[in-house]
Write a protein that holds these residues in place. Structure first.
Motif, PDB file in Angstrom:
ATOM      1  N   GLU A   1     -12.459   1.464  -3.494  1.00 54.55           N
ATOM      2  CA  GLU A   1     -11.120   2.047  -3.456  1.00 54.55           C
ATOM      3  C   GLU A   1     -10.947   3.132  -4.509  1.00 54.55           C
ATOM      4  OE1 GLU A   1      -8.441  -1.302  -3.576  1.00 54.55           O
ATOM      5  OE2 GLU A   1      -8.834  -1.809  -1.472  1.00 54.55           O
TER       6      GLU A   1
ATOM      7  N   VAL B   1      -2.791   5.227   4.097  1.00 55.84           N
ATOM      8  CA  VAL B   1      -3.211   4.152   3.204  1.00 55.84           C
ATOM      9  C   VAL B   1      -4.667   3.827   3.500  1.00 55.84           C
ATOM     10  CG1 VAL B   1      -0.911   3.180   2.903  1.00 55.84           C
ATOM     11  CG2 VAL B   1      -2.331   2.348   4.760  1.00 55.84           C
TER      12      VAL B   1
ATOM     13  N   PHE C   1       0.812  -1.213   0.000  1.00 53.78           N
ATOM     14  CA  PHE C   1       0.000   0.000   0.000  1.00 53.78           C
ATOM     15  C   PHE C   1       0.851   1.271   0.000  1.00 53.78           C
ATOM     16  CE2 PHE C   1      -3.672  -2.406   2.188  1.00 53.78           C
ATOM     17  CZ  PHE C   1      -4.256  -2.698   0.967  1.00 53.78           C
TER      18      PHE C   1
ATOM     19  N   SER D   1       1.342   3.135  -5.633  1.00 54.49           N
ATOM     20  CA  SER D   1       0.099   2.581  -5.095  1.00 54.49           C
ATOM     21  C   SER D   1      -1.071   3.545  -5.284  1.00 54.49           C
ATOM     22  CB  SER D   1       0.264   2.278  -3.608  1.00 54.49           C
ATOM     23  OG  SER D   1      -0.970   1.893  -3.045  1.00 54.49           O
ATOM     24  N   GLN D   2      -2.212   3.005  -5.665  1.00 51.40           N
ATOM     25  CA  GLN D   2      -3.448   3.781  -5.776  1.00 51.40           C
ATOM     26  C   GLN D   2      -4.144   3.882  -4.423  1.00 51.40           C
ATOM     27  OE1 GLN D   2      -4.649   5.233  -8.791  1.00 51.40           O
ATOM     28  NE2 GLN D   2      -2.541   4.769  -9.349  1.00 51.40           N
ATOM     29  N   ASN D   3      -3.596   3.229  -3.404  1.00 48.88           N
ATOM     30  CA  ASN D   3      -4.205   3.198  -2.071  1.00 48.88           C
ATOM     31  C   ASN D   3      -3.417   4.049  -1.081  1.00 48.88           C
ATOM     32  OD1 ASN D   3      -4.880   0.628  -3.533  1.00 48.88           O
ATOM     33  ND2 ASN D   3      -6.265   0.481  -1.812  1.00 48.88           N
ATOM     34  N   ARG D   4      -2.684   5.029  -1.556  1.00 47.56           N
ATOM     35  CA  ARG D   4      -1.805   5.836  -0.709  1.00 47.56           C
ATOM     36  C   ARG D   4      -1.981   7.306  -1.026  1.00 47.56           C
ATOM     37  NH1 ARG D   4       2.918   8.497  -0.357  1.00 47.56           N
ATOM     38  NH2 ARG D   4       4.437   7.836   1.179  1.00 47.56           N
TER      39      ARG D   4
ATOM     40  N   GLY E   1     -10.191   6.991  -3.612  1.00 52.12           N
ATOM     41  CA  GLY E   1      -9.064   7.708  -4.209  1.00 52.12           C
ATOM     42  C   GLY E   1      -9.498   9.044  -4.769  1.00 52.12           C
TER      43      GLY E   1
ATOM     44  N   TRP F   1      -8.033   0.967   2.271  1.00 54.30           N
ATOM     45  CA  TRP F   1      -8.430  -0.220   1.539  1.00 54.30           C
ATOM     46  C   TRP F   1      -9.842  -0.602   1.935  1.00 54.30           C
ATOM     47  CZ3 TRP F   1      -5.128  -0.156   5.614  1.00 54.30           C
ATOM     48  CH2 TRP F   1      -5.398  -0.989   6.689  1.00 54.30           C
TER      49      TRP F   1
ATOM     50  N   GLU G   1     -12.800  -2.919  -5.574  1.00 59.19           N
ATOM     51  CA  GLU G   1     -12.195  -2.035  -6.568  1.00 59.19           C
ATOM     52  C   GLU G   1     -12.973  -0.736  -6.711  1.00 59.19           C
ATOM     53  OE1 GLU G   1     -12.005  -4.538 -10.010  1.00 59.19           O
ATOM     54  OE2 GLU G   1     -10.281  -5.654  -9.238  1.00 59.19           O
TER      55      GLU G   1
END
Length: 191
Positions: free
Chosen positions: A96, A81, A64, A69-72, A100, A83, A93
């Motif tokens: 998240e 982070v 993450f 990362s797309q989760n940060r 984002g 999720w 998906e």
């Protein structure tokens, strides 16, 4: 952490990617001086976590916190982070991707999902409940947010949030409403 018994990990691995921490990584759990000995327990025995749980959390956090990362996201000095956890992968998906977009200027993948997520974000920003904005996310999608801050050779948990995704989206909508300025300075919500 898991409720399952297993061999205790004596030393926890380095977590990399926390802005301001050592580039080689820092530990989340660490007892490296005699002053931290408690009742004869040393190192990992002070806060016993199984080897499997340590491997799982370290692997997930390092993934993450990866630069791509797309989760940060970065919030002040806290590397944050997030999720989702849901019965189906597409729910994870979607949640998240929406998060984002809510939390920052995260790039959303091109194509149909991008248009769909953008439409959901607009509905949430305009105050629509998640049940209306994204009905597939209204039940059973848990969402997690973890903020980590650097502290010499360790990292510390700055904040932790765990709740239903719909509750978080509703709170975000109320937050945007509280920030609303009339007339609006730009077409976009404040960061």
């Amino acid at each position: 952490m898991t409720g399952k018994r297993g061999p205790i990990e004596r030393l926890h691995p380095a977590i990399k990617g926390v802005l301001g921490a050592q580039s080689s990584g820092a530990t989340l759990v660490s007892f490296n001086h005699n002053a931290f000995t408690s009742y004869g327990h040393k190192q990992g025995d002070n806060a016993p976590v199984s080897k499997n749980a340590v491997h799982a959390y370290a692997t997930a956090l390092n993934k993450f916190l990866d630069r791509d990362s797309q989760n940060r996201i970065q919030i002040g000095d806290a590397s944050t982070v997030f999720w989702a956890e849901a019965p189906e992968t597409d729910q994870v998906e979607t949640a998240e991707a929406i998060a984002g977009g809510l939390f920052g200027d995260m790039p959303i993948d091109e194509g149909a999902q991008s248009a769909r997520v953008s439409a959901v974000l607009e509905r949430i920003r305009s105050g629509r409940p998640i049940a209306e904005a994204a009905p597939e996310l209204q039940a059973g999608v848990r969402f997690f947010v973890l903020g980590l801050s650097p502290d010499t050779s360790r990292i510390s948990v700055r904040y932790w949030l765990e709740d239903d995704f719909g509750v978080i989206a509703e709170r975000f909508g109320r937050h945007l409403e509280a920030l609303r300025l009339d007339p609006p300075p730009t077409n976009e919500a404040p960061s």
